[in-house]
Design a protein around this motif. Structure first.
Motif, mmCIF file in Angstrom:
data_model
loop_
_atom_site.group_PDB
_atom_site.id
_atom_site.type_symbol
_atom_site.label_atom_id
_atom_site.label_comp_id
_atom_site.label_asym_id
_atom_site.label_seq_id
_atom_site.Cartn_x
_atom_site.Cartn_y
_atom_site.Cartn_z
ATOM 1 N N UNK A 114 0.853 -1.208 0.000
ATOM 2 C CA UNK A 114 0.000 0.000 0.000
ATOM 3 C C UNK A 114 0.882 1.250 0.000
ATOM 4 N N UNK A 115 0.394 2.316 -0.627
ATOM 5 C CA UNK A 115 1.112 3.588 -0.638
ATOM 6 C C UNK A 115 0.127 4.729 -0.411
ATOM 7 N N UNK A 116 0.639 5.840 0.106
ATOM 8 C CA UNK A 116 -0.159 7.045 0.318
ATOM 9 C C UNK A 116 0.528 8.216 -0.366
ATOM 10 N N UNK A 117 -0.256 9.124 -0.898
ATOM 11 C CA UNK A 117 0.292 10.304 -1.551
ATOM 12 C C UNK A 117 -0.717 11.432 -1.556
ATOM 13 N N UNK A 118 -0.363 12.485 -2.243
ATOM 14 C CA UNK A 118 -1.210 13.686 -2.251
ATOM 15 C C UNK A 118 -1.042 14.408 -3.584
ATOM 16 N N UNK A 119 -2.139 14.950 -4.103
ATOM 17 C CA UNK A 119 -2.133 15.716 -5.341
ATOM 18 C C UNK A 119 -2.770 17.070 -5.058
ATOM 19 N N UNK A 120 -2.183 18.138 -5.568
ATOM 20 C CA UNK A 120 -2.787 19.474 -5.474
ATOM 21 C C UNK A 120 -3.195 19.907 -6.874
ATOM 22 N N UNK A 121 -4.472 20.256 -7.023
ATOM 23 C CA UNK A 121 -5.006 20.649 -8.320
ATOM 24 C C UNK A 121 -5.686 22.004 -8.231
ATOM 25 N N UNK A 122 -5.760 22.689 -9.360
ATOM 26 C CA UNK A 122 -6.576 23.896 -9.465
ATOM 27 C C UNK A 122 -7.566 23.672 -10.595
ATOM 28 N N UNK A 123 -8.847 23.664 -10.258
ATOM 29 C CA UNK A 123 -9.894 23.456 -11.245
ATOM 30 C C UNK A 123 -10.804 24.671 -11.248
ATOM 31 N N UNK A 124 -10.755 25.426 -12.348
ATOM 32 C CA UNK A 124 -11.593 26.613 -12.517
ATOM 33 C C UNK A 124 -11.546 27.536 -11.296
ATOM 34 N N UNK A 125 -10.323 27.785 -10.833
ATOM 35 C CA UNK A 125 -10.138 28.705 -9.725
ATOM 36 C C UNK A 125 -10.291 28.080 -8.357
ATOM 37 N N UNK A 126 -10.743 26.837 -8.280
ATOM 38 C CA UNK A 126 -10.936 26.158 -6.993
ATOM 39 C C UNK A 126 -9.746 25.250 -6.731
ATOM 40 N N UNK A 127 -9.048 25.490 -5.620
ATOM 41 C CA UNK A 127 -7.927 24.627 -5.265
ATOM 42 C C UNK A 127 -8.439 23.374 -4.572
ATOM 43 N N UNK A 128 -8.008 22.232 -5.068
ATOM 44 C CA UNK A 128 -8.463 20.955 -4.528
ATOM 45 C C UNK A 128 -7.249 20.130 -4.133
ATOM 46 N N UNK A 129 -7.237 19.675 -2.895
ATOM 47 C CA UNK A 129 -6.226 18.717 -2.450
ATOM 48 C C UNK A 129 -6.826 17.322 -2.560
ATOM 49 N N UNK A 130 -6.077 16.411 -3.116
ATOM 50 C CA UNK A 130 -6.543 15.039 -3.257
ATOM 51 C C UNK A 130 -5.619 14.127 -2.467
ATOM 52 N N UNK A 131 -6.162 13.468 -1.454
ATOM 53 C CA UNK A 131 -5.400 12.451 -0.727
ATOM 54 C C UNK A 131 -5.552 11.125 -1.459
ATOM 55 N N UNK A 132 -4.444 10.479 -1.776
ATOM 56 C CA UNK A 132 -4.467 9.270 -2.586
ATOM 57 C C UNK A 132 -3.971 8.086 -1.771
ATOM 58 N N UNK A 133 -4.670 6.972 -1.871
ATOM 59 C CA UNK A 133 -4.253 5.749 -1.196
ATOM 60 C C UNK A 133 -4.376 4.593 -2.177
#
Length: 572
Positions: free
Chosen positions: A253-272
């Motif tokens: 198993x692994x854990x990670x994180x993605x930071x995105x900007x979608x149409x001005x909205x910042x979204x953090x995505x926690x990934x497992x």
């Protein structure tokens, strides 16, 4: 069909019977100056709703107006047009008639539309009209999210890694940078964001790759293209690259994180990721960093509970704990408390894992266990920073609990969470961790338990026919039935056919007063503490749920789904 002349378009708009001469002139001006469709222009100018305009236009043009959501379209008809054409022109083939293909569109005046569709299908084209949102939804339902992107991947034939192929043997540099895979992953996340999903699950099955979104706490399977399984490894690898994971490691198993900007909205995505029999299962948690700052009035508290909580969160010192299972809204409540008391004369420091929402004026610490920055270590150092209010994301162990209690006893106000089923259970949980009962009684000021329930869609809910025998079987308190109206879900476009839209909280709050403190010191059971609190006016989670049912907020079934029978009521 070619684009109509101005005279013909004017005649059709006049025949529709919805517009004045001045409005028609405005529409024509906008049509000359922009590339927008006529229906988009009409809606943007506020002259008519799209469905109303398209119905009138269909009658004027003597072509059908169709409700795509109510149609069953055979698979052989859907295959008459390439997927690329369906998504490019936002159209849906709906039937064949005497060698002609009937295609639904929201923009019959699009230059070259009919010629392009005739060329793509090899058939004569007849048009029907349908709203653009319905067409967009139907394309995703019938063809799957990202179907146009997947079709391009198949045509290119450049990325096709079977699920059991060794990724180390693949050309990973090309795989990572492949524009089609990147686009597909972005489409999945964007679709989830639009649907208000909190989680995305990519689950490898034997014959398919299943994608599900959790919306309002309930999982919904998302339509995906039929050949998605062929690109399972490429898609999962792309997500792992985005979240800085080891792309070649599939066994752990692994854990990670993605930071995105979608149409001005910042979204953090926690990934497992988690290895399964048919490949790696991937879960993505979407966190909207700037959208979580709400006040107490938005949590779903009744007036009495809101007044009680305001007193508790404005105390000079002590511990206030919120309890509930994962996904019950505990973090949202903590942020609402902090948002309510946040001011320039209070120094507020938090330690969180992760930081779900960024709060101006609050000092937030990200817990990083891999380098030794745990909740306990962060909390220990926070006390040297002269805080007034401390928020600890979760009390997980004895060390964190001891420091939190010491902070409360030395004049600090501490907010935190615990995983227990009800408010009274927090006491026994702390004692089980090893905290002396007298310390719990001295430091804890309030205990809040909560659950999240789905709210009925206001656009389609309807009063429910009362069957008293059925309600009794559902444990509904019949003595309260005259207090309000009970509603049931129906389902409409606004709520994706579920009958529910959004969530709110159910609460029970124990104020730790002198009688409760005596019970805690005496090591009384959580059931005894709960009974004592109820004698002093506390209502249970289920009681609060029944109130929301009678207020027309939710359903009886929803309350039963998320709450347990109140054991304290039946215990002797």
């Amino acid at each position: 069909m070619v684009a109509p002349s101005t005279t013909k378009l004017t005649g059709l708009l006049e025949k529709a019977g919805l517009f004045t001469a001045e409005q028609i002139e405005s529409i024509l001006v906008q049509n000359r100056q922009t590339d927008n469709s006529i229906s988009d222009i009409v809606v943007a100018l506020g002259y008519a709703r799209e469905n109303v305009f398209l119905k009138a236009l269909a009658e004027a043009m003597r072509i059908p107006y169709v409700q795509i959501s109510d149609m069953e379209i055979p698979q052989d008809v859907l295959q008459k047009l390439p997927t690329k054409a369906v998504f490019q022109y936002n159209v849906i083939p709906i039937s064949t008639e005497n060698g002609s293909l009937r295609v639904a569109t929201h923009d019959p005046f699009s230059p070259g539309l009919v010629d392009a569709l005739r060329l793509a299908s090899g058939m004569r084209i007849r048009l029907a009209l349908s709203p653009s949102a319905d067409l967009d939804k139907a394309a995703k339902t019938f063809y799957g999210v990202g179907a146009d992107t997947l079709e391009k991947m198949i045509q290119d034939d450049r990325i096709e890694v079977t699920p059991d192929e060794d990724l180390q043997k693949a050309d990973l540099s090309d795989l990572d940078q492949e524009a089609s895979v990147v686009k597909f992953v972005n489409q999945i996340i964007w679709e989830a964001y639009q649907d208000r999903a909190t989680d995305i699950h990519l689950e490898p099955m034997e014959e398919s790759l299943r994608i599900r979104y959790r919306i309002d706490g309930v999982l919904h399977q998302t339509p995906v293209p039929a050949h998605l399984k062929r690109f399972q490894s490429a898609i999962i690898s792309r997500i792992k690259v985005m979240s800085n994971m080891d792309i070649a490691e599939k066994r752990l198993p692994q854990d990670g994180r993605i930071s995105l900007r979608i149409r001005g909205e910042e979204i953090d995505v926690r990934v497992s990721t988690m290895p399964t029999v048919y490949g790696e299962s991937v879960s993505l948690r979407l966190l909207m960093r700037h959208s979580g700052l709400i006040g107490l009035d938005k949590l779903g508290l009744n007036a009495n509970d809101e007044a009680i909580l305001k007193k508790l969160i404005n105390k000079p010192h002590g511990i206030l704990l919120v309890t509930g299972p994962t996904g019950s809204g505990k973090s949202t409540s903590l942020y609402a408390w902090l948002h309510t008391i946040n001011s320039t004369d209070k120094r507020i420091i938090t330690t969180e894992e992760p930081i779900e929402y960024e709060m101006p004026g609050v000092n937030q610490i990200q817990v990083r266990p891999e380098i030794g920055l745990t909740f306990a270590m962060g909390l220990r150092h926070i006390l040297r920073q002269d805080p007034d209010v401390i928020m600890v994301g979760e009390i997980r162990d004895l060390e964190t609990a001891e420091i939190a209690i010491r902070a409360a006893l030395t004049g600090h106000l501490v907010f935190s969470t615990l995983h227990t089923n009800d408010a009274a259970g927090a006491v026994t949980r702390l004692v089980d961790m090893g905290i002396e009962p007298f310390l719990v009684a001295s430091s804890v000021e309030g205990l809040v338990a909560q659950r999240l329930i789905r709210k009925l869609c206001p656009s389609c809910k309807r009063p429910r026919k009362i069957d008293e025998d059925l309600l009794r079987g559902m444990e509904f308190p019949m003595e309260r039935i005259s207090e309000g109206t009970i509603y049931e879900p129906v389902g409409c476009e606004e709520c994706r056919g579920t009958g529910f839209r959004g969530r709110t909280g159910m609460y029970e709050i124990i104020v730790v007063d002198e009688p409760i403190r005596k019970l805690i010191v005496a090591r009384a059971s959580s059931a005894t503490i709960k009974q004592e609190a109820m004698r002093h006016g506390m209502h249970t989670l289920r009681d609060d749920g029944w109130t929301k049912v009678l207020d027309g907020v939710t359903t009886i079934e929803e309350v039963l789904r998320v709450s347990e029978e109140d054991e304290a009521l039946t215990e002797t």
